[in-house]
Design a protein around this motif. Sequence first.
Motif, PDB file in Angstrom:
ATOM      1  N   ARG A 182       0.833  -1.205   0.000  1.00  0.00           N
ATOM      2  CA  ARG A 182       0.000   0.000   0.000  1.00  0.00           C
ATOM      3  C   ARG A 182       0.864   1.251   0.000  1.00  0.00           C
ATOM      4  O   ARG A 182       0.592   2.204  -0.736  1.00  0.00           O
ATOM      5  N   GLN A 216      -5.862   1.928  -6.381  1.00  0.00           N
ATOM      6  CA  GLN A 216      -5.937   0.474  -6.478  1.00  0.00           C
ATOM      7  C   GLN A 216      -6.337   0.044  -7.890  1.00  0.00           C
ATOM      8  O   GLN A 216      -5.828  -0.948  -8.402  1.00  0.00           O
ATOM      9  N   SER A 264      -7.792  -5.060  -3.943  1.00  0.00           N
ATOM     10  CA  SER A 264      -8.135  -4.590  -2.604  1.00  0.00           C
ATOM     11  C   SER A 264      -8.043  -5.731  -1.597  1.00  0.00           C
ATOM     12  O   SER A 264      -7.531  -5.548  -0.483  1.00  0.00           O
ATOM     13  N   GLU A 288      -4.367  -6.299  -0.729  1.00  0.00           N
ATOM     14  CA  GLU A 288      -3.812  -5.318   0.219  1.00  0.00           C
ATOM     15  C   GLU A 288      -4.340  -5.516   1.638  1.00  0.00           C
ATOM     16  O   GLU A 288      -3.651  -5.219   2.592  1.00  0.00           O
TER      17      GLU A 288
END
Length: 71
Positions: free
Chosen positions: A7, A17, A32, A35
């Motif tokens: 990130r 993203q 997503s 992460e």
Amino acid sequence: MYLRRLRDLREDHDLKQRDVAALLGIKQTVYSRYERGFQNIPLEHLIKLADHYCVSLDYIFERNGNYGKKD
């Protein structure tokens, strides 16, 4: 944890993203989940990210503190 490092790298490069997901050829929702640690990241994606950010996999996995930039 290396997820935080991913990130941080994305944000340091002013990417969203969806930008990184497009680079990897996946949906933003999948990235997503990467992460946030809800889905394992395939090695091929980690290698592609390391190449894109010009860092080593050791840096991503926090095995060293410096970028380990490739020439």
